[in-house]
Design an enzyme around this catalytic site. Structure first.
Site, PDB file in Angstrom:
ATOM      1  N   TYR A 155     -63.814 -80.498  -8.405  1.00  0.00           N
ATOM      2  CA  TYR A 155     -63.024 -79.513  -7.639  1.00  0.00           C
ATOM      3  C   TYR A 155     -63.994 -78.553  -6.930  1.00  0.00           C
ATOM      4  O   TYR A 155     -63.674 -77.977  -5.890  1.00  0.00           O
ATOM      5  CB  TYR A 155     -62.057 -78.778  -8.570  1.00  0.00           C
ATOM      6  CG  TYR A 155     -60.929 -78.074  -7.860  1.00  0.00           C
ATOM      7  CD1 TYR A 155     -59.998 -78.787  -7.101  1.00  0.00           C
ATOM      8  CD2 TYR A 155     -60.783 -76.693  -7.939  1.00  0.00           C
ATOM      9  CE1 TYR A 155     -58.955 -78.139  -6.461  1.00  0.00           C
ATOM     10  CE2 TYR A 155     -59.743 -76.040  -7.306  1.00  0.00           C
ATOM     11  CZ  TYR A 155     -58.836 -76.766  -6.569  1.00  0.00           C
ATOM     12  OH  TYR A 155     -57.803 -76.119  -5.926  1.00  0.00           O
ATOM     13  N   LYS A 162     -60.702 -70.734  -4.834  1.00  0.00           N
ATOM     14  CA  LYS A 162     -59.473 -70.301  -5.519  1.00  0.00           C
ATOM     15  C   LYS A 162     -59.744 -69.052  -6.368  1.00  0.00           C
ATOM     16  O   LYS A 162     -58.861 -68.212  -6.530  1.00  0.00           O
ATOM     17  CB  LYS A 162     -58.901 -71.424  -6.383  1.00  0.00           C
ATOM     18  CG  LYS A 162     -58.325 -72.598  -5.576  1.00  0.00           C
ATOM     19  CD  LYS A 162     -57.175 -72.214  -4.672  1.00  0.00           C
ATOM     20  CE  LYS A 162     -56.461 -73.419  -4.102  1.00  0.00           C
ATOM     21  NZ  LYS A 162     -55.521 -73.061  -3.022  1.00  0.00           N
TER      22      LYS A 162
HETATM   23  P1  NAP Z   1     -51.106 -80.226   2.002  1.00  0.00           P
HETATM   24  O1  NAP Z   1     -49.729 -80.719   2.182  1.00  0.00           O
HETATM   25  O2  NAP Z   1     -52.212 -81.043   2.554  1.00  0.00           O
HETATM   26  O3  NAP Z   1     -51.181 -78.720   2.513  1.00  0.00           O
HETATM   27  C1  NAP Z   1     -52.418 -78.071   2.809  1.00  0.00           C
HETATM   28  C2  NAP Z   1     -52.172 -77.345   4.082  1.00  0.00           C
HETATM   29  O4  NAP Z   1     -53.308 -76.543   4.475  1.00  0.00           O
HETATM   30  C3  NAP Z   1     -51.914 -78.314   5.238  1.00  0.00           C
HETATM   31  O5  NAP Z   1     -50.747 -77.927   5.912  1.00  0.00           O
HETATM   32  C4  NAP Z   1     -53.166 -78.130   6.075  1.00  0.00           C
HETATM   33  O6  NAP Z   1     -52.981 -78.468   7.428  1.00  0.00           O
HETATM   34  C5  NAP Z   1     -53.389 -76.668   5.878  1.00  0.00           C
HETATM   35  N1  NAP Z   1     -54.665 -76.227   6.451  1.00  0.00           N
HETATM   36  C6  NAP Z   1     -55.912 -76.689   6.196  1.00  0.00           C
HETATM   37  N2  NAP Z   1     -56.786 -76.036   6.983  1.00  0.00           N
HETATM   38  C7  NAP Z   1     -56.072 -75.152   7.732  1.00  0.00           C
HETATM   39  C8  NAP Z   1     -56.392 -74.198   8.726  1.00  0.00           C
HETATM   40  N3  NAP Z   1     -57.652 -73.983   9.135  1.00  0.00           N
HETATM   41  N4  NAP Z   1     -55.389 -73.478   9.297  1.00  0.00           N
HETATM   42  C9  NAP Z   1     -54.102 -73.670   8.930  1.00  0.00           C
HETATM   43  N5  NAP Z   1     -53.733 -74.553   7.980  1.00  0.00           N
HETATM   44  C10 NAP Z   1     -54.718 -75.279   7.399  1.00  0.00           C
HETATM   45  O7  NAP Z   1     -51.441 -80.049   0.426  1.00  0.00           O
HETATM   46  P2  NAP Z   1     -50.787 -79.170  -0.739  1.00  0.00           P
HETATM   47  O8  NAP Z   1     -51.272 -79.797  -1.980  1.00  0.00           O
HETATM   48  O9  NAP Z   1     -49.334 -78.987  -0.503  1.00  0.00           O
HETATM   49  O10 NAP Z   1     -51.543 -77.780  -0.594  1.00  0.00           O
HETATM   50  C11 NAP Z   1     -50.884 -76.539  -0.470  1.00  0.00           C
HETATM   51  C12 NAP Z   1     -51.569 -75.495  -1.345  1.00  0.00           C
HETATM   52  O11 NAP Z   1     -51.315 -75.808  -2.703  1.00  0.00           O
HETATM   53  C13 NAP Z   1     -53.069 -75.411  -1.178  1.00  0.00           C
HETATM   54  O12 NAP Z   1     -53.477 -74.052  -1.263  1.00  0.00           O
HETATM   55  C14 NAP Z   1     -53.559 -76.162  -2.404  1.00  0.00           C
HETATM   56  O13 NAP Z   1     -54.879 -75.798  -2.803  1.00  0.00           O
HETATM   57  C15 NAP Z   1     -52.522 -75.705  -3.406  1.00  0.00           C
HETATM   58  N6  NAP Z   1     -52.457 -76.475  -4.642  1.00  0.00           N
HETATM   59  C16 NAP Z   1     -52.262 -77.828  -4.587  1.00  0.00           C
HETATM   60  C17 NAP Z   1     -52.200 -78.543  -5.754  1.00  0.00           C
HETATM   61  C18 NAP Z   1     -52.014 -80.040  -5.744  1.00  0.00           C
HETATM   62  O14 NAP Z   1     -52.252 -80.674  -6.767  1.00  0.00           O
HETATM   63  N7  NAP Z   1     -51.584 -80.631  -4.658  1.00  0.00           N
HETATM   64  C19 NAP Z   1     -52.318 -77.885  -7.001  1.00  0.00           C
HETATM   65  C20 NAP Z   1     -52.487 -76.506  -7.017  1.00  0.00           C
HETATM   66  C21 NAP Z   1     -52.556 -75.817  -5.822  1.00  0.00           C
HETATM   67  P3  NAP Z   1     -53.720 -79.837   7.945  1.00  0.00           P
HETATM   68  O15 NAP Z   1     -53.160 -80.960   7.171  1.00  0.00           O
HETATM   69  O16 NAP Z   1     -53.401 -79.880   9.382  1.00  0.00           O
HETATM   70  O17 NAP Z   1     -55.191 -79.641   7.706  1.00  0.00           O
END
Ligand code: NAP
Length: 255
Positions: A155, A162
């Protein structure tokens, strides 16, 4: 209808598997009016189609969170569409793929800067613009992960980002509390999304959680979304600066 009459911006919808989209659906179900951002033209159509599926008209803005001018435009647009807003969801993270595999030691200066800018500073940048519109109090929720406080192999830089995000949540909560605005983190267990696929060994992480977490399973995305709706709603009115774990209990384990 926990969010009846509330208006909020969701940042971080990439597709129908995004945690941000699950939160949008829960907030919509609870009566909220929503606005969305998309990152870059390539996502405009797909995020627009998802938003349109909720019925009604949800304002939609382009927003790369590293672009101050775009962020200014988002909130100018919200001000003219709604006049004020009640909540903000931050579900954005990014790190170079090569820095989410192998060791943390080789992390580059540029990789560090980029991950911290997109994944941590963006919360403060968005809050700076959202707070003046939260004239009747508000709630800000950011998605985080356990790798902020304990080592999760691979990670890497995202764990450091984070940590900065979680510290930002506390400092922001202190600053905006007198305005009746709350800022909380939601620490989700692993969920299969686009961003998750960038973390090498992610499927193994899910297997480990399933084997060891007190509930002996991985969290469902709807459970994350429901907890977000709670944090956005007046039901959580006494909670701020907090990190809420929605991880089937994994974080309580010592071994
Ligand atoms: P996701 O669907 O890929 O969402 C991540 C988002 O961040 C995407 O919409 C991405 O857009 C956007 N992003 C990246 N760079 C950016 C920028 N410069 N400006 C604006 N947007 C940007 O994945 P997700 O898992 O749902 O992630 C959402 C949040 O949940 C994140 O903070 C992640 O760390 C957190 N989280 C996820 C998990 C997990 O297991 N999935 C667990 C805990 C926390 P693009 O696709 O266009 O880059």
């Amino acid at each position: 209808m926990l969010l009846q009459g509330k208006k909020g911006l969701i940042v971080g919808v990439a597709n129908k598997r995004s945690i941000a989209w699950a939160i949008a659906q829960a907030a919509h179900r609870e009566g909220a009016q929503l606005a969305f951002t998309y990152q870059g033209e390539r996502l405009k159509e797909s995020v627009g189609e998802l938003a349109a599926g909720l019925g009604g008209s949800s304002p939609l803005y382009e927003c790369d969170v590293t672009n101050d001018a775009q962020m200014d435009q988002v909130f100018a647009g919200i001000k003219s569409a709604w006049g004020s807003m009640d909540f903000l969801v931050h579900a954005v993270a990014f790190a170079k793929r090569e820095e989410l595999e192998g060791d943390f030691l080789p992390t580059s200066r540029e990789g560090f800067r980029l991950a911290l800018d997109v994944s941590a500073y963006s919360l403060t940048a968005l809050a700076q613009r959202a707070v003046p519109l939260m004239t009747d109090g508000g709630s800000i929720v950011a998605l985080t992960y356990y790798g902020a406080e304990k080592v999760i192999p691979r990670y890497n830089i995202m764990g450091v980002a984070k940590s900065a995000l979680e510290a930002s949540i506390r400092y922001l909560a202190f600053d905006v509390g007198p305005k009746k605005i709350r800022v909380n983190g939601l620490s989700a267990g692993p969920v299969q999304t686009l961003a998750a696929r960038g973390i090498s060994g992610f499927t193994d992480m899910m297997k480990i959680v399933e084997g060891k977490a007190p509930l002996r399973r991985n969290v469902q995305i709807e459970e994350v979304a429901n907890a977000a709706a709670f944090l956005l709603s007046p039901l959580s009115s006494g909670i701020t600066g907090e990190i809420l774990y929605v991880d089937c209990g994994y974080n309580i384990l010592g071994m």
